[in-house]
Design a protein around this motif. Structure first.
Motif, PDB file in Angstrom:
ATOM      1  N   SER A  63       4.996  13.098   6.401  1.00 34.26           N
ATOM      2  CA  SER A  63       4.264  13.091   7.554  1.00 34.26           C
ATOM      3  C   SER A  63       4.998  12.440   8.773  1.00 34.26           C
ATOM      4  O   SER A  63       4.603  12.710   9.975  1.00 34.26           O
ATOM      5  N   GLN A  64       5.846  11.361   8.326  1.00 37.70           N
ATOM      6  CA  GLN A  64       6.498  10.768   9.563  1.00 37.70           C
ATOM      7  C   GLN A  64       7.361  11.712  10.624  1.00 37.70           C
ATOM      8  O   GLN A  64       7.310  11.655  11.657  1.00 37.70           O
ATOM      9  N   ARG A 124      10.549  13.178  -0.129  1.00 36.40           N
ATOM     10  CA  ARG A 124      10.378  13.358   1.249  1.00 36.40           C
ATOM     11  C   ARG A 124      10.057  14.801   1.776  1.00 36.40           C
ATOM     12  O   ARG A 124      10.771  15.587   2.306  1.00 36.40           O
ATOM     13  N   TYR A 151       0.881  -1.103   0.121  1.00 37.72           N
ATOM     14  CA  TYR A 151      -0.028  -0.165  -0.050  1.00 37.72           C
ATOM     15  C   TYR A 151       0.771   1.327  -0.040  1.00 37.72           C
ATOM     16  O   TYR A 151       1.993   1.318   0.171  1.00 37.72           O
ATOM     17  N   SER A 162       3.851  12.457  -0.443  1.00 36.85           N
ATOM     18  CA  SER A 162       4.477  11.025  -0.837  1.00 36.85           C
ATOM     19  C   SER A 162       3.384  10.515  -1.484  1.00 36.85           C
ATOM     20  O   SER A 162       4.022   9.575  -2.395  1.00 36.85           O
ATOM     21  N   LYS A 163       2.089  10.634  -1.383  1.00 41.54           N
ATOM     22  CA  LYS A 163       1.446  10.009  -2.284  1.00 41.54           C
ATOM     23  C   LYS A 163       0.749  10.580  -3.669  1.00 41.54           C
ATOM     24  O   LYS A 163       0.573   9.802  -4.652  1.00 41.54           O
ATOM     25  N   TYR A 176      -2.615   3.816  12.324  1.00 39.13           N
ATOM     26  CA  TYR A 176      -1.353   3.657  11.396  1.00 39.13           C
ATOM     27  C   TYR A 176      -0.095   3.106  12.391  1.00 39.13           C
ATOM     28  O   TYR A 176       0.082   3.845  13.305  1.00 39.13           O
ATOM     29  N   THR A 197       1.195  15.502   3.415  1.00 39.61           N
ATOM     30  CA  THR A 197       2.433  14.775   2.629  1.00 39.61           C
ATOM     31  C   THR A 197       2.087  14.926   1.069  1.00 39.61           C
ATOM     32  O   THR A 197       1.099  14.929   0.428  1.00 39.61           O
ATOM     33  N   ASP A 254      -4.015  13.777  10.766  1.00 40.65           N
ATOM     34  CA  ASP A 254      -3.160  13.074   9.686  1.00 40.65           C
ATOM     35  C   ASP A 254      -4.061  13.046   8.325  1.00 40.65           C
ATOM     36  O   ASP A 254      -4.948  11.923   8.115  1.00 40.65           O
TER      37      ASP A 254
HETATM   38  C1  LIG Z   1      -1.289   6.763   7.532  1.00 41.80           C
HETATM   39  C2  LIG Z   1      -0.128   7.348   7.218  1.00 41.80           C
HETATM   40  N1  LIG Z   1       0.481   8.543   7.746  1.00 41.80           N
HETATM   41  C3  LIG Z   1       1.699   9.104   7.371  1.00 41.80           C
HETATM   42  C4  LIG Z   1       2.458   8.295   6.422  1.00 41.80           C
HETATM   43  C5  LIG Z   1       3.723   8.660   6.167  1.00 41.80           C
HETATM   44  O1  LIG Z   1       4.186   9.022   4.998  1.00 41.80           O
HETATM   45  P1  LIG Z   1       5.510  10.126   4.599  1.00 41.80           P
HETATM   46  O2  LIG Z   1       6.330  10.138   5.719  1.00 41.80           O
HETATM   47  O3  LIG Z   1       6.059   9.423   3.519  1.00 41.80           O
HETATM   48  O4  LIG Z   1       4.887  11.320   4.345  1.00 41.80           O
HETATM   49  C6  LIG Z   1       1.852   6.909   5.986  1.00 41.80           C
HETATM   50  C7  LIG Z   1       3.028   6.100   5.050  1.00 41.80           C
HETATM   51  O5  LIG Z   1       2.458   5.276   4.396  1.00 41.80           O
HETATM   52  C8  LIG Z   1       0.737   6.516   6.375  1.00 41.80           C
HETATM   53  O6  LIG Z   1       0.174   5.438   5.806  1.00 41.80           O
END
Ligand SMILES: Cc1ncc(COP(=O)(O)O)c(C=O)c1O
Length: 492
Positions: A198-199, A344, A131, A336-337, A223, A334, A297
């Motif tokens: 986000s992390q 990053r 995922y 990222s998706k 999560y 984020t 989030d």
């Molecule tokens: C619910 C959720 N939050 C945050 C993240 C972290 O994403 P990133 O650090 O790549 O922005 C993920 C990663 O898949 C996620 O599933």
């Protein structure tokens, strides 16, 4: 010098680096002794059949690191005074087994030993439903390269330490406008802090707000990356169950003294439930009453497929942040998706009182996020490419999602229940099977299909036979084929 040196011209490591490694290893293991003379560059080059320049490069490296020394007129020697601990330490590249000395860990370090943090993704599988991965081959890389070339020259503005650790102001402005258009988030650009995804937002916010033993409320299932972050900082977790309308807010009535509540309202992770508007309002009112900060989030908010909407005006349900009147929400987003995870870049929108502190936390952690990418992303947003890309991907992912749902219905009739299909880039699927999750995973892996069990996402509640299917990266024929193979496993 009575020493056998083996070099391999076909190896990816350059010859000078191989020679450096061999000599360094010989010194560390005592095959070359302190004060021992080593051959001249000319002599060694000749005996090994390599160029003198190659040998010179290796010697220079060893000289600069203090393994060798030269005496004018007499030649090159192994350094007389190698530090004792260097001589006793196990050579890193040695083939000989060496004993591992346990390193005393901090409480934080100990939490990282949890098996669920082991690397899980097997990237060698042919069909991977892992995922959170976008359609990489649909990313407009030519366009990105063109934007990058605008800034990719000797440009101190992108190469220096940033003037503001909170991020490049025009990017913060672009994100603030985008969020107000797309998510009804209300903020000034200064409230947007650019982070490495986000992390990092989860980590820095936890460091800022949560002390050891503080209570953090979170969704169950939820999560893992958030849960492990809270645990790493010593929080006490208070899980709250989730149903088809998201977090069961009524269960909060009994919760007292919570510092933080972490929620994924747009597409609950992993069930995919969308937090209903009445529950959003209830949650905000509880947070204000109890003085708890909501960590929103807004994961996967960009992708909605004509499903659950605000019934009154048929628009997507706005972010909690925009509904809040009490400054109790910290919003995380984020790229990222919607772009790609290796970028990053993400952001956090904080109440004005936290702007300075989160900026200091970012500075202390890693100074700043990369500036070049921030410049490019600013243009990408301001020139309309981001929203165009999201629109295109929404329609692509919608087709892939429909294909997945149809393939499950065709190949596994009456065997599956699909959850969370109206948003995001994954669905959760419950199989009606006697196989344990581990057995099923083992069998599908043999068929070259990658899946993720939802089990690690659960804390108190029990799950079995629930799997997370990411579909954004796979073509329709790959999705079909993956489900066909899965059906073979489930029917066998
Ligand atoms: C619910 C959720 N939050 C945050 C993240 C972290 O994403 P990133 O650090 O790549 O922005 C993920 C990663 O898949 C996620 O599933």
């Amino acid at each position: 010098m009575d020493l056998v040196i083996t070099l391999n011209e076909q190896a990816p490591l350059p010859l000078h680096r191989q020679l450096y490694d061999e000599l360094r290893r010989a010194i560390l293991t005592g095959r070359l002794l302190p004060k021992q003379r080593i051959p001249s560059t000319r002599a060694l080059a000749k005996s090994l059949g390599i160029s003198r320049a190659t040998v010179t490069l290796s010697y220079e490296q060893l000289l600069s690191e203090g393994y060798l020394e030269t005496t004018v007129g007499s030649g090159t020697f192994v350094c007389a005074q190698l530090p004792d601990d260097l001589l006793q330490s196990s050579p890193v590249e040695s083939d000989r087994p060496f004993t591992q000395r346990p390193v005393p860990l901090s409480a934080y370090g100990m939490t990282l030993l949890a098996p669920e943090l082991a690397k899980v993704r097997d990237s060698t599988l042919e069909l991977n439903f892992s995922y959170g991965r976008p359609a990489f081959d649909h990313f407009p890389m030519d366009l990105w390269r063109r934007l990058l070339s605008r800034y990719c020259h000797l440009n101190p503005a992108c190469m220096d330490y940033a003037a503001d650790s909170g991020g490049y102001l025009p990017l913060r402005q672009a994100i603030a406008h985008y969020l107000s258009r797309a998510r009804a988030v209300l903020c000034d650009p200064e409230q947007v802090i650019i982070l490495n995804g986000s992390q990092q937002a989860l980590d820095l916010i936890t460091r800022l707000l949560v002390d050891r033993d503080d209570r953090v409320v979170l969704e169950d299932p939820g999560y893992l990356g958030a849960r492990r972050t809270f645990l790493a900082h010593g929080a006490t977790l208070h899980p709250v169950p989730v149903d088809q309308s998201g977090l069961m807010v009524q269960a909060l009535a009994d919760v007292q003294n919570a510092k933080l509540i972490y929620v994924t309202p747009s597409h609950q992770f992993p069930t995919g439930a969308v937090l209903s508007l009445p529950r959003r309002l209830e949650l905000l009112s509880w947070a204000q009453k109890t003085g708890t900060i909501i960590l929103e989030d807004d994961y996967d908010s960009e992708y909605r497929y004509g499903g659950r909407t605000n019934a009154q005006d048929n628009r997507p349900i706005p972010a909690l942040q925009g509904l809040d009147i009490g400054q109790s929400v910290i919003y995380i987003g984020t790229f990222s998706k919607v772009l790609f995870p290796a970028l990053r870049l993400g952001y956090v929108v904080v109440p004005p009182t936290l702007i300075d502190l989160i900026t200091r936390a970012k500075w202390l952690c890693d100074r700043q996020s990369p500036l070049l990418e921030q410049y490019v992303l600013t243009d990408f947003i301001n020139e309309g490419h981001l929203e165009r890309h999201i629109r295109r991907m929404r329609s692509l992912y919608d087709q892939r999602r429909q294909c997945l749902v149809a393939a499950l219905a065709q190949h596994l009739p009456n065997t599956v229940t699909i959850l969370g299909e109206n948003a995001g880039i994954h669905v959760m699927v419950k199989f009606h099977t006697h196989l344990s999750d581990a057995e099923l995973l083992q069998r599908v892996t043999q068929m070259q299909v990658g899946l993720m069990s939802a089990q690690p996402c659960y804390l108190n509640a029990q799950s079995s036979s629930e799997f997370i299917f990411g579909y954004a990266e796979l073509s329709e024929s790959q999705i079909e084929e993956g489900i066909r193979r899965l059906a073979l496993v489930l029917r066998s």
